[in-house]
Design a protein around this motif. Structure first.
Motif, short mmCIF file in Angstrom:
data_model
loop_
_atom_site.label_atom_id
_atom_site.label_comp_id
_atom_site.label_asym_id
_atom_site.label_seq_id
_atom_site.Cartn_x
_atom_site.Cartn_y
_atom_site.Cartn_z
N GLY A 233 0.78 -1.24 0.00
CA GLY A 233 0.00 0.00 0.00
C GLY A 233 0.81 1.28 0.00
O GLY A 233 0.43 2.24 0.64
N TRP A 234 1.94 1.31 -0.71
CA TRP A 234 2.64 2.58 -0.85
C TRP A 234 2.69 3.03 -2.32
O TRP A 234 3.23 4.06 -2.64
N GLY A 235 2.10 2.22 -3.18
CA GLY A 235 1.97 2.62 -4.58
C GLY A 235 3.06 2.06 -5.48
O GLY A 235 3.00 2.23 -6.69
N GLU A 518 0.57 11.57 -7.89
CA GLU A 518 -0.06 11.20 -6.63
C GLU A 518 -0.84 12.38 -6.08
O GLU A 518 -0.43 13.53 -6.23
N GLU A 520 -3.40 13.36 -2.55
CA GLU A 520 -4.14 12.98 -1.35
C GLU A 520 -5.41 13.79 -1.28
O GLU A 520 -5.39 15.01 -1.50
N SER A 583 -4.52 -1.83 5.52
CA SER A 583 -5.13 -1.23 4.32
C SER A 583 -5.24 -2.28 3.23
O SER A 583 -4.38 -3.14 3.09
N ILE A 598 -5.65 4.25 -1.95
CA ILE A 598 -5.40 3.78 -0.57
C ILE A 598 -6.34 4.55 0.35
O ILE A 598 -6.35 5.79 0.33
N LEU A 599 -7.09 3.82 1.14
CA LEU A 599 -8.02 4.45 2.08
C LEU A 599 -7.34 4.57 3.45
O LEU A 599 -6.73 3.63 3.93
N HIS A 600 -7.47 5.78 4.04
CA HIS A 600 -6.93 5.99 5.39
C HIS A 600 -8.09 6.09 6.36
O HIS A 600 -9.22 6.37 5.98
N ARG A 601 -7.78 5.91 7.63
CA ARG A 601 -8.84 5.93 8.64
C ARG A 601 -8.96 7.29 9.28
O ARG A 601 -8.20 8.21 9.01
N GLY A 602 -9.95 7.43 10.18
CA GLY A 602 -9.96 8.53 11.13
C GLY A 602 -10.73 9.75 10.72
O GLY A 602 -10.52 10.83 11.27
N GLN A 603 -11.61 9.64 9.72
CA GLN A 603 -12.31 10.83 9.27
C GLN A 603 -13.81 10.80 9.53
O GLN A 603 -14.52 11.69 9.09
N ASN A 615 -0.18 5.27 -11.90
CA ASN A 615 1.07 4.60 -12.29
C ASN A 615 0.99 4.19 -13.76
O ASN A 615 0.33 3.21 -14.09
N ALA B 66 -6.87 14.12 14.22
CA ALA B 66 -8.03 13.40 13.66
C ALA B 66 -7.82 13.02 12.20
O ALA B 66 -8.28 11.97 11.75
N SER B 136 0.85 -4.13 5.44
CA SER B 136 0.01 -3.40 4.50
C SER B 136 -0.08 -1.93 4.85
O SER B 136 -0.45 -1.13 4.03
#
Lengths: 672, 146
Positions: A233-235, A518, A520, A583, A598-603, A615, B66, B136
């Motif tokens: 998951g770093w591309g 890239e 975000e 991830s 790539i999905l990140h958490r915490g939102q 790519n 957050a 991952s």
């Protein structure tokens, strides 16, 4: 069962040790009875190892927590196929797999079909069994896969979530198959040096094992890269991590050996280089193992620090000293048959390519060892970044690509003929046109332009070589002549196929390295964001329950140039047993580009944080790997197994082309 | 001049170019690799240099924003603790009491300004799989092949 397994392990160690001694002594003393007893002991030893492997596999699938290894690497919720892949999830299991594969390959070498009697079989087998005994001894005394657990828990620790990936079912065994395979050319080199029999027969015996091992290691590396691309998951797919380098370095020296053996076979040159490469490649496979077990390297892979790594280091030191002494002792038997006559010959090209490959391997080795080297020479620990490797990969990659382009049009032993010179000029023109088209389409990076030109040159040169070969055939139907050429020289065209795969790989690596973008994104549900021609809409977030984990997936609907293009479902997985998140990237692959999310958490539920990566040309890397594999597989088929070229009715062109080679004649030439 | 000599000269030239390229790449990307303890002990001489610092996140010190773009924590190896402030994408499995490697510069003797946090990934040969972090989510060094 644990007791039975441990007894079998000890029996295997004793049997392999005796087999190595008996085969070596029987060969040296000419005592056939001793040799036969050694072979019988070897069979018994490998059978005992098979029992150990079966017990471990059965225990893993059956979740038998009486085995400490099963407790450490399996769990009740783990699907059966990942339970089986836990076989190579730990140190002891991976050593067992390696040893078992080596045992099977040793028996395949000893009892496999052989077209001619060989005086090297016994000493080679003895060396293989000696090495097998070393591996089994390390298991018995350092990493016992049959160790009983102190108590029998109701649940195991489970397999690392990142290892629960389809590529992990195949990648480690294939890598170990490659490592085990490289033991055979090494054993043949040691046997040839000990017996003073380094001749054409040695080359014929060694070639298929070199090709097999090169193929297995290459497939393993490719699968590892694909795993890294989809799982880490770093591309990217290659981070120049010491462990990645550990498998790449022997593959590079092995690639050099594949080519150098051809020069030996056809022109009797580069003999010492071939023997040294066979020894070095095997030594570097052990070095890779040392990397994973010593704990002295700054790797993102986590390893247990065990004394096994240092045992491998000692083994490598013995190999280096012993190999060097043997080569020095037998150097007289490895003098070239002819000097390399000119730079424009194929043997010169092989020498240049082999040097470039070894140089690349050396740089990767220095980079990998930078921490201990810098500490030894400067008293400080220094690490180098990817730029160190990438900077070297560029010029050497171009050199190799150029060599790939020229190779089909040059001859063994003689300089270019006028017709070949004209064809080479034509191929160069095609390359220049390709670079011009790339420039016109907006590509400005000099490296990308060079690769576009050289890749087209290589493809044109291979096509031209095939056409030239077909025109020498006695057939007025062009397609039959091409078929006849392909069938007459299957190994040559298998080489072409491998080179075509390499060209595809080079194009993919260049495109994905230089053209990546890239971004975000913080995006709310229902919101669309425009980015380099994409319109990305976050449609919804939803949860799914999967075996052993909960998946949180985001649905991203992507449009390109106003038209719906794909739906991406990047996810976060919560692993209940390990109590942590991982991830899961989503990739939409196309021939021109991959879109990677790539999905990140915490939102919160209505807002997500996503990384999008474009790519270019990634598919060409995987295609290149597949084509190289196909070429190597064709190259492994014994020459006699190919069907004879089709005969065609003679026509008036026969008289005009009397001097051209008939399919039978060219086939005979190829056999030689 | 013989072909062998021409090849040897070519080899020296190629090796020279390769070494130069490696030096350029190395000098643009090298970092000192130190432990948190070494970083604290030699802080005065390390201020401003590129560092890769390994250590364990001290329990009770990790604070993550957050949006998971910023984190502060303390890093330790055995004795000393090194305050760290990190910006950029953080590993999903960033947690207290795990081994991490932080890349960045020592802003002053009391603060490591990190731009990347690397968590070790579970892989083959891992003897104690339970507490390890996930591959991952390990943000690997950008700049490899992609």
């Amino acid at each position: 069962m644990t007791v039975l397994g441990q007894l079998c392990l000890l029996a295997a160690m004793v049997a392999c040790g005796y087999a190595a001694f008996a085969c070596a002594a029987g060969w040296r003393l000419g005592h056939r009875g001793l040799s036969r007893s050694g072979v019988a002991a070897a069979v018994a030893g490998v059978a005992a190892l098979t029992v150990v492997a079966t017990i471990l596999g059965w225990a893993l699938v059956g979740k038998d927590f009486r085995f400490a290894y099963v407790v450490d690497y399996s769990s009740r919720e783990l699907p059966w196929h990942y339970s089986l892949s836990a076989f190579w999830g730990g140190q002891a299991g991976s050593l067992l797999l390696w040893a078992w594969l080596l045992g099977l390959l040793a028996l395949a070498y000893r009892f496999g079909p052989r077209r001619e009697a060989s005086p090297l079989v016994e000493p080679t087998f003895a060396v293989l069994l000696g090495y097998l005994g070393f591996l089994v001894a390390m298991m018995a005394f350092g990493a016992d896969p049959m160790e009983p657990s102190t108590s029998v828990p109701s649940e195991g620790a489970g397999l690392g979530p990142s290892l629960q990936h389809p590529a992990m079912l195949v990648h480690p065994p294939v890598i170990f198959l490659g490592y085990a395979g490289w033991a055979v050319p090494f054993a043949l080199a040691v046997a040839g040096l000990a017996a003073g029999r380094l001749d054409a027969h040695w080359v014929r015996q060694t070639r298929p094992w070199v090709l097999f091992s090169w193929l297995a290691l290459g497939i393993g590396i490719l699968l590892g890269a694909q795993w890294a691309y989809e799982e880490l998951g770093w591309g990217g797919y290659w981070g120049w991590d010491p462990v990645e380098n550990g498998s790449l370095i022997p593959w590079l020296t092995g690639t050099a050996l594949v080519h150098v053996l051809l020069a030996w076979r056809y022109r009797g040159v580069l003999k010492k280089t071939a023997v040294l490469l066979a020894i070095a490649t095997f030594g570097l496979c052990n070095f890779a193992t040392f990397l994973t077990r010593s704990g002295i390297f700054s790797s993102l892979h986590a390893f247990s620090q065990s004394p096994l790594g240092w045992m491998f280091l000692v083994f490598m030191a013995v190999l280096a000293v012993g190999g060097g002494v043997l080569v020095a002792f037998r150097r007289g038997a490895m003098m070239p048959d002819h000097p390399i006559p000119a730079l424009g010959t194929r043997e010169a090209l092989v020498a240049i390519s082999a040097f470039a490959l070894v140089l690349l391997a050396a740089v990767a080795l220095v980079g990998t060892l930078m921490i201990p080297l810098s500490q030894a020479f400067f008293g400080e620990r220094i690490v180098v970044g990817a730029a160190f490797y990438n900077n070297v990969l560029m010029p050497i990659g171009l050199l190799l690509l150029a060599a790939t382009g020229i190779a089909p049009l040059v001859n063994w032993g003689t300089a270019l003929l006028p017709a070949q010179k004209r064809t080479l000029l034509l191929a160069t023109f095609v390359g220049a046109v390709s670079a011009g088209i790339a420039l016109a389409t907006g590509i400005r990076h000099p490296m990308a332009l060079a690769v576009a030109g050289l890749a087209a040159l290589a493809v044109a040169a291979m096509a031209a070589a095939l056409i030239l070969d077909a025109r020498r055939r006695d057939d007025r139907r062009r397609w039959l002549a091409v078929l006849s050429a392909l069938r007459s020289r299957p190994r040559q065209y298998a080489g072409f196929l491998v080179h075509l795969g390499f060209v595809s790989l080079a194009v993919g690596v260049t495109g994905s390295s230089l053209g990546t973008h890239e971004r975000e994104l913080d995006v709310r549900q229902g919101e669309s964001i425009e980015w380099t021609g994409y319109s990305v809409r976050f449609t919804r977030l939803f949860e799914r329950d999967l075996p052993g984990k909960t998946a949180v997936e985001a649905q991203l609907d992507v449009a390109r140039n106003g038209l719906p293009w794909c739906t991406l479902l990047p996810a976060q997985h919560f692993h209940r047993l390990q109590n942590h998140w991982t991830s899961r990237v989503a990739v939409h692959a196309a021939w021109t580009r991959d879109l990677y999310a790539i999905l990140h958490r915490g939102q919160g539920n209505d807002r997500i944080h996503v990384t999008l990566i474009e790519n270019p040309l990634m598919r060409w890397i995987w295609l290149g790997g597949c084509v190289m594999t196909a070429g190597a597989l064709v190259g492994l088929v014994p020459a006699g197994r190919f069907p004879a070229p089709p005969s065609s009715p003679p026509g008036p062109h026969v008289a005009l082309r009397r001097k051209r080679l008939s399919p039978k004649a060219s086939r005979a030439a190829d056999e030689r | 001049m013989s072909t062998g000599r021409k090849l040897a000269i070519g080899a020296v030239v190629v090796a020279g170019i390769t070494a130069s390229m490696a030096y350029l790449g190395g000098s643009a990307s090298w970092q000192y690799y130190v432990t948190a303890d070494e970083c604290v002990t030699n802080a005065d001489s390390l201020v401003g240099t590129r560092l890769r610092v390994s250590g364990k996140i001290v329990p009770g010190t990790l604070q993550v924003t957050a949006d998971r773009r910023h984190a502060v924590f303390s890093l330790t190896t055995a004795e000393a603790t090194l305050p760290v402030a990190c910006s950029g994408p953080l590993p999903d499995n960033l947690a207290e009491d795990i081994e991490v490697v932080v890349e960045g510069r020592l802003e002053h003797p009391g603060l490591l300004r990190g731009n990347k946090v690397l968590t070790r990934c579970s892989s083959k040969y891992e003897s104690d799989p339970a507490p390890v972090s996930s591959a991952s989510t390990a943000r690997r060094e950008r700049g490899g092949l992609r």
